[in-house]
Design a protein around this motif. Structure first.
Motif, PDB file in Angstrom:
ATOM      1  N   LEU A   1       0.916  -1.080   0.035  1.00 17.17           N
ATOM      2  CA  LEU A   1      -0.033   0.132   0.099  1.00 17.17           C
ATOM      3  C   LEU A   1       0.996   1.217   0.203  1.00 17.17           C
ATOM      4  O   LEU A   1       0.408   2.362  -0.412  1.00 17.17           O
ATOM      5  CB  LEU A   1      -1.011  -0.060   1.250  1.00 17.17           C
ATOM      6  CG  LEU A   1      -1.989  -1.301   1.209  1.00 17.17           C
ATOM      7  CD1 LEU A   1      -2.851  -1.060   2.512  1.00 17.17           C
ATOM      8  CD2 LEU A   1      -2.697  -1.385  -0.094  1.00 17.17           C
ATOM      9  N   GLN A   2       1.840   1.198   0.699  1.00 14.86           N
ATOM     10  CA  GLN A   2       2.797   2.464   0.707  1.00 14.86           C
ATOM     11  C   GLN A   2       4.068   1.898   1.192  1.00 14.86           C
ATOM     12  O   GLN A   2       4.247   1.054   2.023  1.00 14.86           O
ATOM     13  CB  GLN A   2       2.235   3.491   1.423  1.00 14.86           C
ATOM     14  CG  GLN A   2       1.914   3.217   3.104  1.00 14.86           C
ATOM     15  CD  GLN A   2       1.520   4.363   3.746  1.00 14.86           C
ATOM     16  OE1 GLN A   2       2.037   5.572   3.569  1.00 14.86           O
ATOM     17  NE2 GLN A   2       0.341   4.124   4.761  1.00 14.86           N
ATOM     18  N   VAL A   3       5.090   2.818   0.877  1.00 14.75           N
ATOM     19  CA  VAL A   3       6.525   2.764   1.439  1.00 14.75           C
ATOM     20  C   VAL A   3       7.076   3.922   1.944  1.00 14.75           C
ATOM     21  O   VAL A   3       7.076   4.828   1.199  1.00 14.75           O
ATOM     22  CB  VAL A   3       7.817   2.026   0.426  1.00 14.75           C
ATOM     23  CG1 VAL A   3       8.955   1.835   1.031  1.00 14.75           C
ATOM     24  CG2 VAL A   3       7.033   0.676  -0.081  1.00 14.75           C
ATOM     25  N   VAL A   4       7.566   3.880   3.315  1.00 16.72           N
ATOM     26  CA  VAL A   4       8.046   5.352   3.693  1.00 16.72           C
ATOM     27  C   VAL A   4       9.302   4.811   4.319  1.00 16.72           C
ATOM     28  O   VAL A   4       9.934   3.902   4.605  1.00 16.72           O
ATOM     29  CB  VAL A   4       7.089   6.031   4.899  1.00 16.72           C
ATOM     30  CG1 VAL A   4       5.991   6.256   4.173  1.00 16.72           C
ATOM     31  CG2 VAL A   4       7.125   4.984   5.901  1.00 16.72           C
ATOM     32  N   GLN A   5      10.540   5.949   4.355  1.00 17.82           N
ATOM     33  CA  GLN A   5      11.765   6.014   4.667  1.00 17.82           C
ATOM     34  C   GLN A   5      12.144   7.005   5.572  1.00 17.82           C
ATOM     35  O   GLN A   5      11.915   8.346   5.314  1.00 17.82           O
ATOM     36  CB  GLN A   5      12.637   5.754   3.411  1.00 17.82           C
ATOM     37  CG  GLN A   5      14.156   5.568   3.625  1.00 17.82           C
ATOM     38  CD  GLN A   5      14.714   5.361   2.363  1.00 17.82           C
ATOM     39  OE1 GLN A   5      14.919   4.480   1.899  1.00 17.82           O
ATOM     40  NE2 GLN A   5      15.513   6.389   1.771  1.00 17.82           N
ATOM     41  N   GLY A   6      12.833   6.684   6.486  1.00 20.31           N
ATOM     42  CA  GLY A   6      13.572   7.879   7.358  1.00 20.31           C
ATOM     43  C   GLY A   6      15.146   7.581   7.218  1.00 20.31           C
ATOM     44  O   GLY A   6      15.617   6.300   7.094  1.00 20.31           O
TER      45      GLY A   6
ATOM     46  N   GLN B   1      13.251   1.781   6.894  1.00 21.28           N
ATOM     47  CA  GLN B   1      12.284   1.781   5.610  1.00 21.28           C
ATOM     48  C   GLN B   1      10.934   0.906   6.238  1.00 21.28           C
ATOM     49  O   GLN B   1      11.128  -0.141   6.728  1.00 21.28           O
ATOM     50  CB  GLN B   1      12.793   1.051   4.571  1.00 21.28           C
ATOM     51  CG  GLN B   1      11.972   1.376   3.193  1.00 21.28           C
ATOM     52  CD  GLN B   1      12.589   0.775   1.895  1.00 21.28           C
ATOM     53  OE1 GLN B   1      12.594  -0.294   1.588  1.00 21.28           O
ATOM     54  NE2 GLN B   1      13.262   1.627   1.219  1.00 21.28           N
ATOM     55  N   VAL B   2       9.966   1.538   5.926  1.00 19.56           N
ATOM     56  CA  VAL B   2       8.582   0.666   6.417  1.00 19.56           C
ATOM     57  C   VAL B   2       7.657   0.369   5.027  1.00 19.56           C
ATOM     58  O   VAL B   2       7.539   1.526   4.619  1.00 19.56           O
ATOM     59  CB  VAL B   2       7.905   1.408   7.590  1.00 19.56           C
ATOM     60  CG1 VAL B   2       6.578   0.612   7.989  1.00 19.56           C
ATOM     61  CG2 VAL B   2       8.608   1.474   8.751  1.00 19.56           C
ATOM     62  N   THR B   3       7.368  -0.900   4.954  1.00 19.11           N
ATOM     63  CA  THR B   3       6.404  -1.157   3.747  1.00 19.11           C
ATOM     64  C   THR B   3       4.947  -1.493   4.575  1.00 19.11           C
ATOM     65  O   THR B   3       5.044  -2.427   5.447  1.00 19.11           O
ATOM     66  CB  THR B   3       6.996  -2.084   3.119  1.00 19.11           C
ATOM     67  OG1 THR B   3       8.275  -1.685   2.452  1.00 19.11           O
ATOM     68  CG2 THR B   3       6.025  -2.621   1.888  1.00 19.11           C
ATOM     69  N   GLU B   4       3.871  -0.995   4.170  1.00 13.63           N
ATOM     70  CA  GLU B   4       2.652  -1.449   4.440  1.00 13.63           C
ATOM     71  C   GLU B   4       2.188  -2.453   3.638  1.00 13.63           C
ATOM     72  O   GLU B   4       2.126  -2.207   2.581  1.00 13.63           O
ATOM     73  CB  GLU B   4       1.717  -0.088   4.712  1.00 13.63           C
ATOM     74  CG  GLU B   4       0.289  -0.648   5.241  1.00 13.63           C
ATOM     75  CD  GLU B   4      -0.743   0.365   5.136  1.00 13.63           C
ATOM     76  OE1 GLU B   4      -1.979   0.063   5.621  1.00 13.63           O
ATOM     77  OE2 GLU B   4      -0.370   1.695   4.964  1.00 13.63           O
ATOM     78  N   ILE B   5       1.548  -3.502   4.322  1.00 11.17           N
ATOM     79  CA  ILE B   5       1.195  -4.611   3.233  1.00 11.17           C
ATOM     80  C   ILE B   5      -0.254  -5.046   3.817  1.00 11.17           C
ATOM     81  O   ILE B   5      -0.730  -5.051   4.846  1.00 11.17           O
ATOM     82  CB  ILE B   5       2.166  -5.929   3.612  1.00 11.17           C
ATOM     83  CG1 ILE B   5       3.656  -5.785   3.358  1.00 11.17           C
ATOM     84  CG2 ILE B   5       1.383  -7.219   2.803  1.00 11.17           C
ATOM     85  CD1 ILE B   5       4.414  -6.746   3.704  1.00 11.17           C
TER      86      ILE B   5
END
Length: 201
Positions: free
Chosen positions: A37-42, A195-199
């Motif tokens: 659904l989305q990938v965010v990165q810090g 990095q976080v990926t929402e599945i």
């Protein structure tokens, strides 16, 4: 043969060699598509992100990320690349790291050796030991992946914390080591990234 998969995971329009052109659900074929659904990165890659830790208490490393709009039933895959350096005036030092969701520990590294000392109540052994009897610098990278199966909904923040096993010998843990001159660039082997990926369910 023509196979059509719609957005809900239902397979329709199978037709070949006399096969019926009926709808087939994902359950019928044991197929679970899942959705990214989305990938965010810090990142922590500037001089202001560098942290020197001198404590046996877990402390923020300035590596964090917030993912917003997490849907009900989603899972979050967290991937971490945390470079670090230890310094000591004595003959040993240990360090450990952990992933937090908010204030909740998800997974930690720990050391449990001949003295029975432990960093973190749970997790995987991922710490370092140096046998030098004099001053030393020791570099490494904490790479970790963790699937958070119950992140909740809405806005979720993940962060990394680090700690020392002992404060003896002026032990120091340095994270996000930012080189002040060209020759010191080797101190950080790679950027600090979470990095976080929402599945989706």
């Amino acid at each position: 043969m023509t196979i059509t998969i719609n957005g809900s995971g239902t397979i329709t329009g199978i037709s070949a060699g006399g096969l019926p052109d009926d709808s087939v659900t994902a359950d019928d074929v044991n197929f679970s598509p899942g959705k990214i659904l989305q990938v965010v990165q810090g990142t922590a890659m500037t001089s202001g992100d560098e942290v020197l830790l001198h404590s046996i208490t877990f402390t923020d490393t300035n590596l964090d990320v917030t993912i917003t709009g997490v849907a009900s039933g989603s899972k979050c895959l967290i991937q971490v690349n945390q470079p670090w350096k230890m310094t000591s005036t004595g003959n040993y030092n240990f360090c450990g790291f952990r992933i937090l969701r908010g204030s909740t520990e998800l997974i930690s590294s720990h050391r449990q050796g001949d003295t029975g000392n432990v960093i973190g109540p749970t997790g995987m052994g991922y710490t370092w030991y140096n046998i030098s009897a004099t001053n030393f610098n020791f570099n490494g990278i904490w790479n970790m992946s963790y699937l958070d199966s119950s992140p909740g909904t809405g806005s979720v923040t993940y962060k990394i914390q680090g700690a020392l096993e002992t404060t003896s010998n002026s032990n120091t843990l340095i994270v996000n080591d930012f080189p002040s001159y060209t020759a010191s660039a080797v101190h950080r082997a790679s950027p600090s990234v979470i990095q976080v990926t929402e599945i989706g369910a």
